[in-house]
Enzyme design. Structure first.
Site, PDB file in Angstrom:
ATOM      1  N   GLU A  76       0.828  -1.221   0.000  1.00 12.50           N
ATOM      2  CA  GLU A  76       0.000   0.000   0.000  1.00 12.50           C
ATOM      3  C   GLU A  76       0.861   1.269   0.000  1.00 12.50           C
ATOM      4  O   GLU A  76       0.610   2.192   0.788  1.00 12.50           O
ATOM      5  CB  GLU A  76      -0.971  -0.007   1.192  1.00 12.50           C
ATOM      6  CG  GLU A  76      -1.966  -1.134   1.124  1.00 12.50           C
ATOM      7  CD  GLU A  76      -3.148  -1.017   2.082  1.00 12.50           C
ATOM      8  OE1 GLU A  76      -3.108  -0.209   3.024  1.00 12.50           O
ATOM      9  OE2 GLU A  76      -4.135  -1.772   1.878  1.00 12.50           O
TER      10      GLU A  76
ATOM     11  N   GLU B 292      -5.431  -8.253  -0.930  1.00 12.09           N
ATOM     12  CA  GLU B 292      -6.200  -8.051   0.317  1.00 12.09           C
ATOM     13  C   GLU B 292      -7.644  -7.826  -0.075  1.00 12.09           C
ATOM     14  O   GLU B 292      -7.942  -6.890  -0.837  1.00 12.09           O
ATOM     15  CB  GLU B 292      -5.682  -6.843   1.114  1.00 12.09           C
ATOM     16  CG  GLU B 292      -4.375  -7.091   1.805  1.00 12.09           C
ATOM     17  CD  GLU B 292      -3.927  -5.949   2.707  1.00 12.09           C
ATOM     18  OE1 GLU B 292      -4.789  -5.293   3.329  1.00 12.09           O
ATOM     19  OE2 GLU B 292      -2.708  -5.713   2.761  1.00 12.09           O
TER      20      GLU B 292
HETATM   21  O1  AHR Z   1      -5.389  -6.117   6.662  1.00 13.87           O
HETATM   22  C1  AHR Z   1      -5.247  -5.031   7.534  1.00 13.87           C
HETATM   23  C2  AHR Z   1      -4.514  -3.858   6.900  1.00 13.87           C
HETATM   24  O2  AHR Z   1      -5.304  -3.300   5.875  1.00 13.87           O
HETATM   25  C3  AHR Z   1      -3.219  -4.166   6.191  1.00 13.87           C
HETATM   26  O3  AHR Z   1      -2.124  -4.162   7.045  1.00 13.87           O
HETATM   27  C4  AHR Z   1      -3.086  -3.044   5.213  1.00 13.87           C
HETATM   28  O4  AHR Z   1      -2.337  -3.410   4.083  1.00 13.87           O
HETATM   29  C5  AHR Z   1      -4.511  -2.660   4.918  1.00 13.87           C
HETATM   30  O5  AHR Z   1      -4.698  -1.290   4.980  1.00 13.87           O
END
Ligand code: AHR
Length: 495
Positions: free
Chosen positions: A173, A292
């Site tokens: 990110e 994610e």
């Molecule tokens: O999954 C939780 C968090 O969400 C992760 O660390 C991050 O990459 C995202 O913002």
């Protein structure tokens, strides 16, 4: 009762479903590692300190790749802190979650866990506060043969065989201002190119994931991806996409229509990959790694108050969340030609299908669609047309009341269908134009008393999958009925 027909032809295909879309994500955050997969104090601990009950439940999900060690955590992580004799490993401040990291679990323990679980490791390097060279050294630690510094360090730590980690994420990110070491796109692209080159120079067989947009609402959405890929496409096998969704308006029908916007996000990212491929005159196109995804909107406790393994974002999931989880996987299957990897975030305790409490373990609603689909994942995704009722959702536009994906293997057709109606049974007709459906192999259905129903430690069986046999076959076609707010996975035998 509302009738919907799904029309398919075995030759009209999207592409092979990559088993890696059934991946997971384990971050050093909250109680995901400590008190999650690793808990030497637990009565469930195995000889390596891993919780057997957690691992047994995870085995049912048949995850293929697991991403580690973060997440935001990785942007302040130095992998050398987590290797070697435990008594020499430093305890450090983790600034991503304002927690204390003991480093009792690190690279060697994660690889051991992967071997135990038959997972392929997917490592993220630190491109926030770390350097491309630190990433390259980690590759040598993991994959190098005896005789050079970092490979010998691994051997001295008791692992003579290389770990053979093929998949590497170049940071996490990095487009987000909350990320440690966040920089503008161009600067990130330079770091990513340097890291990718160093790492690929060490081992040509590695595959690299560059950071794409992590949030569709950020102002840099897609311009970040364009700038990064314009510079680094030839070094990027995959670009990441992240997505967390929620029912903030408490409107179930609207929430279930979020699949439209997941499709849209994938298609927009793919468009940028195609553009970068053309701009850079490449034969190979960067594919999407959706590393994610989940429902996450109720819990915002991300401050660990300098504790070890604090309780952070332990979301409790209900039936509508499980139907949305099925929607994510349906969307990945529908885009099998471009989404090659996807990781549910996360696997235990942090926004996860599993929750631990002391020695207890709870299987949450979102566990079931993942399990139902993962065990039916082999084959090619088919294109289809749906004829049937639709509705207009305020946030995401018009959707078919049933959400669908399908997978065809040699002699079996898998149907994944969600009935999004709040109050009507769906009668589903399956018509595979050029092949005869001869019988039901097996099927499962997931539903519950209402959209907000969830499992708890006291009542763990409120939203669970059940065998489903009310499928009839007539003249080579299949018909089945689904109650309102349900998800079915149906395996049909073909002639
Ligand atoms: O999954 C939780 C968090 O969400 C992760 O660390 C991050 O990459 C995202 O913002």
């Amino acid at each position: 009762m509302e009738k919907s027909a799904i029309h398919l032809h075995s030759k009209i295909q999207v592409g092979t479903v990559d088993p890696r879309i059934f991946g997971g994500f384990l971050e050093h955050m909250g109680r995901a590692v400590y008190q999650g997969v690793y808990d030497p104090e637990s009565k469930h601990a195995d000889e390596d300190g891993c919780r057997k009950d957690v691992l047994e439940a995870l085995e049912r999900l048949k995850m293929t790749v697991v991403r580690y060690p973060g997440g935001n955590f990785v942007s302040g992580y130095h992998w050398e802190d987590g290797v070697g004799p435990r008594e020499n490993r430093p305890t450090v401040r983790d600034l991503a979650w304002n927690s204390i990291e003991t480093n009792m679990f690190g690279t060697d323990e994660f690889i051991q866990l992967c071997r135990k679980m038959n997972w392929s490791p997917m490592m993220s390097i630190n491109l926030g506060t770390g350097t491309p060279e630190e990433g390259r050294n980690w590759v040598e630690y993991c994959n190098g043969q005896k005789g050079t510094k970092y490979a010998d360090m691994r051997i001295d730590n008791g692992n003579s065989d290389p770990f053979d980690v093929k998949l590497w994420c170049l940071g996490n990110e990095m487009d987000a201002e909350w990320q440690l070491g966040h920089v503008p796109a161009r600067e990130y692209a330079i770091r990513a190119q340097q890291a990718s080159k160093l790492m690929k120079d060490f081992d040509r067989s590695l595959e690299m994931v560059v950071c794409g947009s992590c949030n569709v609402d950020l102002p840099t959405y897609m311009t970040w991806d364009r700038e990064v890929l314009e510079y680094v496409a030839s070094y990027a096998d995959y670009i990441s996409a992240h997505r967390y969704v929620g029912n903030e308006n408490d409107d179930t029908a609207d929430f279930l229509a979020v699949t439209n916007s997941i499709d849209k996000q994938i298609e927009e990212t793919e468009a940028v990959c195609r553009y970068a491929q053309a701009k850079n005159k490449l034969w190979k196109r960067t594919a999407i790694c959706f590393d994610e995804w989940n429902v996450w909107y109720r819990t915002h406790d991300v401050d660990g108050n300098q504790q070890i393994a604090p309780h952070l974002i332990e979301e409790v999931y209900n039936l509508e969340d499980a139907l949305v989880a099925a929607g994510f996987l349906n969307s990945f299957i529908r885009h099998a030609d471009t989404v090659k990897i996807a990781n549910i975030a996360q696997i235990v305790n942090i926004i996860a299908p599993l929750l631990t409490k002391g020695d207890g373990l709870l299987i949450q609603s979102i566990f079931y669609p993942f399990e139902m689909m993962s065990r039916r994942r082999n084959g090619v995704s088919l294109r289809f047309a749906v004829e049937g009722p639709e509705y207009a959702s305020p946030s995401y536009g018009k959707v078919n009341t049933i959400d669908v994906s399908t997978i065809l293997s040699e002699n079996e057709l898998q149907l994944f269908t969600t009935n999004r109606s709040l109050d009507k049974t769906a009668e589903i007709h399956v018509n595979l134009a050029d092949r005869e459906i001869v019988s039901l192999s097996n099927a499962e259905i997931l539903t519950g008393p209402d959209a907000k129903a969830s499992n708890s430690f006291e009542k763990p069986d409120v939203v669970i999958s059940q065998p489903f046999d009310s499928v009839t076959i007539n003249k080579g076609k299949a018909i089945y009925e689904m109650p309102p707010l349900s998800f079915a996975a149906v395996s049909l035998k073909l002639k």
